[in-house]
Motif scaffolding. Structure first.
Motif, PDB file in Angstrom:
ATOM      1  N   GLU A 100       6.450 -65.253  -5.495  1.00 27.25           N
ATOM      2  CA  GLU A 100       7.058 -64.238  -6.359  1.00 27.25           C
ATOM      3  C   GLU A 100       7.935 -63.276  -5.563  1.00 27.25           C
ATOM      4  O   GLU A 100       9.061 -62.974  -5.961  1.00 27.25           O
ATOM      5  CB  GLU A 100       5.973 -63.468  -7.105  1.00 27.25           C
ATOM      6  CG  GLU A 100       5.296 -64.271  -8.176  1.00 27.25           C
ATOM      7  CD  GLU A 100       4.104 -63.558  -8.803  1.00 27.25           C
ATOM      8  OE1 GLU A 100       3.589 -62.581  -8.210  1.00 27.25           O
ATOM      9  OE2 GLU A 100       3.685 -63.997  -9.887  1.00 27.25           O
TER      10      GLU A 100
ATOM     11  N   THR B 253      11.973 -63.063  -5.940  1.00 28.00           N
ATOM     12  CA  THR B 253      12.462 -61.779  -6.446  1.00 28.00           C
ATOM     13  C   THR B 253      13.460 -61.165  -5.473  1.00 28.00           C
ATOM     14  O   THR B 253      14.533 -60.704  -5.877  1.00 28.00           O
ATOM     15  CB  THR B 253      11.285 -60.814  -6.690  1.00 28.00           C
ATOM     16  OG1 THR B 253      10.446 -61.377  -7.701  1.00 28.00           O
ATOM     17  CG2 THR B 253      11.773 -59.450  -7.155  1.00 28.00           C
TER      18      THR B 253
ATOM     19  N   GLN C 257      16.110 -62.202 -13.767  1.00 25.70           N
ATOM     20  CA  GLN C 257      15.890 -61.507 -15.036  1.00 25.70           C
ATOM     21  C   GLN C 257      14.517 -61.866 -15.583  1.00 25.70           C
ATOM     22  O   GLN C 257      13.916 -61.096 -16.313  1.00 25.70           O
ATOM     23  CB  GLN C 257      16.968 -61.889 -16.045  1.00 25.70           C
ATOM     24  CG  GLN C 257      18.328 -61.380 -15.653  1.00 25.70           C
ATOM     25  CD  GLN C 257      19.386 -61.803 -16.642  1.00 25.70           C
ATOM     26  OE1 GLN C 257      19.144 -62.568 -17.573  1.00 25.70           O
ATOM     27  NE2 GLN C 257      20.595 -61.311 -16.443  1.00 25.70           N
ATOM     28  N   ARG C 258      14.065 -63.049 -15.229  1.00 26.27           N
ATOM     29  CA  ARG C 258      12.739 -63.508 -15.638  1.00 26.27           C
ATOM     30  C   ARG C 258      12.193 -64.404 -14.548  1.00 26.27           C
ATOM     31  O   ARG C 258      12.905 -65.234 -13.998  1.00 26.27           O
ATOM     32  CB  ARG C 258      12.821 -64.274 -16.947  1.00 26.27           C
ATOM     33  CG  ARG C 258      11.455 -64.751 -17.400  1.00 26.27           C
ATOM     34  CD  ARG C 258      11.435 -65.115 -18.868  1.00 26.27           C
ATOM     35  NE  ARG C 258      10.088 -65.552 -19.188  1.00 26.27           N
ATOM     36  CZ  ARG C 258       9.795 -66.667 -19.804  1.00 26.27           C
ATOM     37  NH1 ARG C 258      10.745 -67.460 -20.213  1.00 26.27           N
ATOM     38  NH2 ARG C 258       8.548 -66.991 -20.039  1.00 26.27           N
TER      39      ARG C 258
ATOM     40  N   GLU D 145       8.418 -66.511 -13.674  1.00 23.05           N
ATOM     41  CA  GLU D 145       7.040 -66.873 -13.981  1.00 23.05           C
ATOM     42  C   GLU D 145       6.589 -67.881 -12.924  1.00 23.05           C
ATOM     43  O   GLU D 145       7.235 -68.906 -12.719  1.00 23.05           O
ATOM     44  CB  GLU D 145       6.968 -67.499 -15.376  1.00 23.05           C
ATOM     45  CG  GLU D 145       5.579 -67.869 -15.811  1.00 23.05           C
ATOM     46  CD  GLU D 145       5.564 -68.516 -17.195  1.00 23.05           C
ATOM     47  OE1 GLU D 145       4.457 -68.836 -17.642  1.00 23.05           O
ATOM     48  OE2 GLU D 145       6.623 -68.716 -17.809  1.00 23.05           O
TER      49      GLU D 145
ATOM     50  N   ARG E 140       9.284 -70.857 -13.177  1.00 23.12           N
ATOM     51  CA  ARG E 140      10.329 -70.726 -14.194  1.00 23.12           C
ATOM     52  C   ARG E 140      11.094 -69.453 -13.847  1.00 23.12           C
ATOM     53  O   ARG E 140      10.510 -68.374 -13.792  1.00 23.12           O
ATOM     54  CB  ARG E 140       9.724 -70.622 -15.590  1.00 23.12           C
ATOM     55  CG  ARG E 140       9.006 -71.879 -16.024  1.00 23.12           C
ATOM     56  CD  ARG E 140       8.451 -71.738 -17.439  1.00 23.12           C
ATOM     57  NE  ARG E 140       7.747 -72.935 -17.831  1.00 23.12           N
ATOM     58  CZ  ARG E 140       6.424 -73.024 -17.922  1.00 23.12           C
ATOM     59  NH1 ARG E 140       5.658 -71.986 -17.654  1.00 23.12           N
ATOM     60  NH2 ARG E 140       5.856 -74.158 -18.279  1.00 23.12           N
TER      61      ARG E 140
ATOM     62  N   SER F  92      18.118 -66.408 -13.410  1.00 19.49           N
ATOM     63  CA  SER F  92      18.825 -65.525 -12.494  1.00 19.49           C
ATOM     64  C   SER F  92      20.326 -65.754 -12.577  1.00 19.49           C
ATOM     65  O   SER F  92      20.783 -66.900 -12.653  1.00 19.49           O
ATOM     66  CB  SER F  92      18.354 -65.770 -11.058  1.00 19.49           C
ATOM     67  OG  SER F  92      19.131 -65.032 -10.145  1.00 19.49           O
TER      68      SER F  92
ATOM     69  N   ARG G  86      14.281 -72.645 -22.577  1.00 25.88           N
ATOM     70  CA  ARG G  86      13.247 -72.006 -21.802  1.00 25.88           C
ATOM     71  C   ARG G  86      13.656 -72.029 -20.358  1.00 25.88           C
ATOM     72  O   ARG G  86      14.325 -72.950 -19.953  1.00 25.88           O
ATOM     73  CB  ARG G  86      11.947 -72.797 -22.008  1.00 25.88           C
ATOM     74  CG  ARG G  86      10.745 -71.976 -21.748  1.00 25.88           C
ATOM     75  CD  ARG G  86       9.503 -72.751 -22.152  1.00 25.88           C
ATOM     76  NE  ARG G  86       8.392 -71.895 -21.964  1.00 25.88           N
ATOM     77  CZ  ARG G  86       7.282 -72.245 -21.359  1.00 25.88           C
ATOM     78  NH1 ARG G  86       7.109 -73.467 -20.945  1.00 25.88           N
ATOM     79  NH2 ARG G  86       6.318 -71.400 -21.205  1.00 25.88           N
TER      80      ARG G  86
END
Length: 92
Positions: free
Chosen positions: A8, A12, A18-19, A21, A46, A49, A91
């Motif tokens: 993560e 990041t 933007q999302r 998972e 998932r 970006s 998705r």
């Protein structure tokens, strides 16, 4: 830091998604090659970006794999990737 947390943080920092998972699916692979009793070997990522805008699906996968090379060389046995640009439908 857990493997999931490293994934993560790395994604990041590099992609400003933007999302994002990150799902540990290790329990689904118990007893399979590469699985360890303590888990954190099989993940699904998932990510959405803007960094992926204009990139092919293969290039997006290559980018994620390159960013996570240390994890893939060590504790991570398998990584499923769904990487999209914000303008793409579907998705994640």
């Amino acid at each position: 830091m857990t493997v999931r947390a490293r994934i993560e943080t790395t994604l990041t920092d590099a992609l400003a998604p933007q999302r994002l998972e990150v799902v540990d699916e290790s329990h689904l692979h118990a007893g399979h090659a590469g699985a360890r009793p303590e888990g954190e070997t099989h993940f699904r990522v998932r990510v959405v970006s803007a960094a992926f805008s204009g990139m092919s699906r293969v290039d997006r996968h290559r980018r994620v794999n390159a960013l996570l090379a240390a994890e893939l060389a060590g504790p991570v046995h398998a990584l499923a990737i769904d990487a999209r640009a914000p303008e793409e439908p579907g998705r994640p």
